[in-house]
Write a protein that holds these residues in place. Sequence first.
Motif: not given
Length: 830
Positions: A496-498, A692-693, A698-700
């Motif tokens: 998801m992050v990628d 943004i990344s 940070q959320g994950a």
Amino acid sequence: MIAAMWDRLRLFNIGELIRHPGRTIMSTAVMAVSAALLVAVLSISGSVTGSVDRLTQGLAGDAVLEITGITDAGFEQSLLTQIAATPGVAKAVPMLRSTLGAGPDRAMLIGADANIAALGSDLAEPMSQHTNKLLTTPKGVLVGAAMGYRVGDSIPIGWGTATVAGILDDEATNRLNGGHLVAAPLPLAQLLTDRVDKLDSVQILPTPGTDVSALRAALTTVVDGRAVVAEPSLRTAQAGGAIQIMRYSTLMSSAAALMVSAFLIYNAMSMAVTQRRPTLSLLRAIGGQRGPMVRDLLVEAALLGLIGGVIGSAIGAVMGRVAIGRLPAAIVQSVEARTEFMVPDYAVPVSIAACVLATVLAAAIAARQVYKVAPVEALAPVEAGHSAADSAVLRWAALAGGIGLVGAAITLAFLDLGRLSLAAISTSFAAAVLLCFAATRPIVRGAAGIARWFGAPGALGATTLERAPRRVWATAMTVMIGVAAVVALGGASGNMVDSATESFDSLGDADLYVSPSPVEQFPTGPVLPPEVAERIAAVPGVAQVSPAQMAFATVGSGRVMLQGYPARTDEVRLGAVDKAVIERMERGEGVVVTRDVARSMHLAVGDELTMPTPSGERTAPVLQVIPYFTAVSGVVMMNLDQMREWYQRPGETVLTVQFAPGADPEAVRAAVRAAVPQEIHVDTGAAMVQAISSSVQQGAAMSNMILWIVVLVATVALLNTLMLSVLERRRELGVLRAMGTNRKFLLRSVLAEAAGIGFIGAAIGLVIGAGVQYLGTVAIGHAMTIDIVYQPSPLLLVYGAVALGLALLGSIPPALRAARMPIVAALAVD
């Protein structure tokens, strides 16, 4: 009856807990970890929604309805006359609400007139008490005590300054945005924020006996789409939507921890039953009934869950307080109120109840191993009796249930159900446990086969494993869940992050971004001063300055983010939109929406989207539905001029700057920085993408942290199981030592058992983790409304190896205990 029950508990259950402090502490500790994680997660979401709710109630007072602006631009004050004249309205109290500053200095500006006294709210009395100070102080305002100002200080508001006329006491303002509040007369607030004749809110007090539903309908007709009429609680509901994704992901990780803890409690209860077998056998032989014994064991387990839940709840509150300060800036920004830590009323009871339920269910399974046999059979080893044999019916039922849950998980993942698709992940884990239960015998044989790789010591360990299939299965499942959770959820989060970062890569094509907001936040306002764009365009080396505007807006009962761009095909921020659609947007022919907006409002390309605006309801056809990372809210894109006109919000909230070919980037950036006010942020395109990344990561990060805690719990589970194995075989080990077996042989035997359980559990975990990662990637893609590319990372094996290594650490203490066991003490057992 009660006295007899208490005596049994005190002598046989509580007494045993005290006599075996190590097992008691371990069991309590893992339940405390689970409770702590649950309380922390629930506290995070409860703090966000609770802060909004407390602020809303503190300002609304006795109001039953609120008329709010569609965006932060509010609506025309001329509507107030019509609202107040509506039959059934006793009092219409106007307000202006605006956010000041960002980060730790974030505060709220409230502008109100004398009518606020009618609300009976937390702010009504303090403003009434300081009326004279406000009237006699030029540009006088009241500030909350938490802001650190003194009477007479100058305070920046909007693009101007005001003077502190009075300090609101702690008791009055702590309930209002944590004391970070500025209260001003309505006309002054409008002047300072450059929003003369604008309102953000009108609180409605009805006349006695008025039908609130009918009044709401009448007010809806009056505002005619230019504002939103709803209960004050709408703000709380919208705040809950902003953190829903984080709440789901962290709750799933916490549920995995609770599941692992339940398996550990099962093993702990099996250990307790094993050690008390002589006493329990004697009680059965002299006429003791199964029912009271089982109930006593369940009460003992419930006591462990209760104690662990209470301790964990206190720890979880501390964890939640720390986590609140580390929420991604985008989530904090999307919520009107300042997020203050609070533990919801339901968090601790729910967490304790979950721990007690998990321990009782696990203990019930463990109790069945002994209490369903005859008194004489109870003297035999726990797993040797007929009761330990697996029921064919139970195995086939588990197989059928597991296959059914696999089908349900696949359906949930591939159907675009939005955030509900995330249920596919937890469903997959439940299916895996059932399928593994059906395959208990192959799993035990596999663990024994691996143990035999270690020669003669391994053969002894393999025999031990084959004698305790249920316990081996339960421990293998703890290792499996730990490894699978890290591989599946960690891998899906990484994908998801990628993918999210890649989807925003086009933003890096811009040389600079200029906005009043920090780069970590959405540039939703306030609008830039009108002269900023002209100053930047005049800077040598600047080739192009492109304006844009963003704003949160209410559409239906939810919130979306409006994004207005100059519709040009070279606009870097429209990378996901087809070029032909951009040309149609330029002509004002329609809007582009993200998948979650289309799903929630049942829209498809060509359908008409109706949106309330300060200029009345507007409709536009949907030109395209796009994948777009929308963790906080859905997005509606439109032509910038169209957005300015519809929402009566001239100007822009962000500027994109492109340098001329051959220009010195550092020099041009410094010149742009010097050309704009100091409070305006100037950041590079690369910094925008990095921010943004970082926010996504940070959320994950919180979910990933919880997953590694799950692995540590699995380590304790393996320790517990092997310790049970050693305790069960103390006499056997003593005989081996008496016959000349050396300590090294026994040490290797126990380590071989650990390797068998660990490797088979890790292997199953890797396979299941890879499958769940794929389903999780699809499900998260639906929840985030973005196309996520499934990429099994080479780190998958590394994650599995690290998780296995941590789990195998649990084998060291029991192995050492077996090797160091005195021969005489071991032979004296039983």
